[in-house]
Design a protein around this motif. Sequence first.
Motif, PDB file in Angstrom:
ATOM      1  N   ASP A 110       0.821  -1.205   0.000  1.00 23.95           N
ATOM      2  CA  ASP A 110       0.000   0.000   0.000  1.00 23.95           C
ATOM      3  C   ASP A 110       0.859   1.261   0.000  1.00 23.95           C
ATOM      4  N   ALA A 111       1.996   1.231   0.704  1.00 25.24           N
ATOM      5  CA  ALA A 111       2.887   2.391   0.721  1.00 25.24           C
ATOM      6  C   ALA A 111       3.540   2.591  -0.641  1.00 25.24           C
ATOM      7  N   LEU A 112       4.000   1.507  -1.261  1.00 21.45           N
ATOM      8  CA  LEU A 112       4.602   1.627  -2.580  1.00 21.45           C
ATOM      9  C   LEU A 112       3.578   2.125  -3.598  1.00 21.45           C
ATOM     10  N   LEU A 113       2.331   1.684  -3.452  1.00 26.34           N
ATOM     11  CA  LEU A 113       1.278   2.132  -4.360  1.00 26.34           C
ATOM     12  C   LEU A 113       1.090   3.642  -4.257  1.00 26.34           C
ATOM     13  N   LEU A 114       1.091   4.202  -3.039  1.00 27.84           N
ATOM     14  CA  LEU A 114       0.952   5.643  -2.880  1.00 27.84           C
ATOM     15  C   LEU A 114       2.107   6.363  -3.575  1.00 27.84           C
ATOM     16  N   ALA A 115       3.338   5.845  -3.413  1.00 29.55           N
ATOM     17  CA  ALA A 115       4.490   6.453  -4.076  1.00 29.55           C
ATOM     18  C   ALA A 115       4.349   6.384  -5.589  1.00 29.55           C
ATOM     19  N   GLU A 395      10.889  19.347   5.184  1.00 30.22           N
ATOM     20  CA  GLU A 395      10.327  18.497   4.117  1.00 30.22           C
ATOM     21  C   GLU A 395      10.036  17.119   4.724  1.00 30.22           C
ATOM     22  N   ASN A 396       8.852  16.981   5.287  1.00 32.19           N
ATOM     23  CA  ASN A 396       8.489  15.818   6.098  1.00 32.19           C
ATOM     24  C   ASN A 396       7.023  15.516   5.837  1.00 32.19           C
ATOM     25  N   ALA A 397       6.689  14.302   5.448  1.00 29.58           N
ATOM     26  CA  ALA A 397       5.319  14.030   5.020  1.00 29.58           C
ATOM     27  C   ALA A 397       4.866  12.632   5.436  1.00 29.58           C
ATOM     28  N   TRP A 398       3.551  12.480   5.579  1.00 25.70           N
ATOM     29  CA  TRP A 398       2.944  11.203   5.965  1.00 25.70           C
ATOM     30  C   TRP A 398       2.518  10.443   4.709  1.00 25.70           C
ATOM     31  N   GLY A 399       3.027   9.193   4.573  1.00 21.45           N
ATOM     32  CA  GLY A 399       2.658   8.415   3.401  1.00 21.45           C
ATOM     33  C   GLY A 399       2.587   6.917   3.622  1.00 21.45           C
ATOM     34  N   MET A 400       2.769   6.477   4.869  1.00 21.09           N
ATOM     35  CA  MET A 400       2.627   5.046   5.183  1.00 21.09           C
ATOM     36  C   MET A 400       1.272   4.807   5.821  1.00 21.09           C
ATOM     37  N   ARG A 401       0.517   3.870   5.255  1.00 22.60           N
ATOM     38  CA  ARG A 401      -0.822   3.524   5.722  1.00 22.60           C
ATOM     39  C   ARG A 401      -1.823   4.659   5.534  1.00 22.60           C
TER      40      ARG A 401
END
Length: 470
Positions: A110-115, A395-401
């Motif tokens: 799911d994390a790779l998909l967001l990337a 430069e800090n962001a939420w992208g896991m789960r």
Amino acid sequence: MTAVVDPTPTPPVEILAVLSLLCPEVVRDIEQNWNAPVSDYARHLWRPVARPASGPAIAARSILRDVLRQRLGVIMQPEEIGKALEEFEQRPVIQSGLHCLLLMDRITFDALLLAWLGAVENGLSAFVNFMGTTMTMETIGREGPGWLDVGDDKVNLFGMGRHKLCRKSACVAGPVSLNKRALEAVGDEKDASRWLGTLLASQDKVFGTAADALTALNEDLVADWDRSGMALPVFIDDRLAAAAMARHLEFDGSLLSRLLIEPARRQRLERALQEAASGPFGRFLPNATDYFWGIREERVRKLVLEDGQLIEPDRPHGLSIPFERPHLRQALLDGVLLPNLFLMFLVLAILPRVRVVGGLRQIGYVALFHSILLAALDENAPEEGDLAAELQVRENAWGMRVIDEKISVREQLAGLPEGALFPELLRQYRLRTLAETTDDLKLVREDSRWRKIGRASPSGIGSVLPPDPC
């Protein structure tokens, strides 16, 4: 008189208030994209970043470009490398937080998909993903790099005995090859067209380490899931961070050489680390080892700094490395040392001014790492003063789960078209909003660290968050 109700959903105020205590930049991302498709949120995370302006940041970006160029040379044609590096200059973003697992792991997928969504929506040819490799092959029962999760069962991916799995680390365990018999036993015809056949195509290969195997297999899976090649994942790990760290230690005058080696500067850095650890957000900080991990006998080892030496505690015959620039650099090049998370994020993200996208704990400790570096700088030194000014933007962001499907990857793939799995998911996530996908930030609400931060805040923020489970 009938009250007018605003039909536009808004994110939970109390949760944003808690996040803003440490990560206001993450809150801004959420607020700007709350009712937008998840694909728009991904596009926003992979937006352009200002180029480095201070001397230390420019030098750090140059080092990162060089080590990335070497990595790209393994997976790309020469004419593609320049394009990917130029894209990275414009949008320097690294999806981090991924553990060294096969993409059949739900959270990793799911994390790779967001990337991938972020890269595709920005028209990028490639995107960078950091895979942490210091974990053991088995973390807890039947979990970790040595296991393949197929939903209703778990397969011993490399056929390695349980005793070995829990005593070897992914970055050094090897050589390895796939457990063909076990894979064939769990697959069926549908699986063969979506993942099993891709894995079995490498059944006769011998990989130097488990990390090498998982990287190669994940590259093959993504290539098969998106045969149009819309965006290529570039997997990097702790070993690339070690190569970058070694470059920083080439010269006495580099910022990291000064911070680590000069006694007064290291004392100031250690004071900043200790103050952050004892402060209100200290529970976010990982502090398992002093500056570096050691590698011995296919295992990552905790190190402590004592009397000018990095040593394994309570191991008289363990590693012992002088804490001096030439020795540290050589040990990094020889694969004997790996940077800890603090140094890793300095060389891959904070110093080279790269946006790093990670999980709910990571957004906390990256913010703290940022503040620790600021506290350790000497703003009277012109270049360090320039860097301090530059570091006012985080430069800090939420992208896991953010995408957090509750069914296994095997089930997610079952109804998708062969060879166009990712493009089909792109269509789906152009229709689902960030609010819907995150279930009103339910994951943040339930996170124990953020919950405790909320209840401990002076204003009482977080009083509506649920109590800790008994």
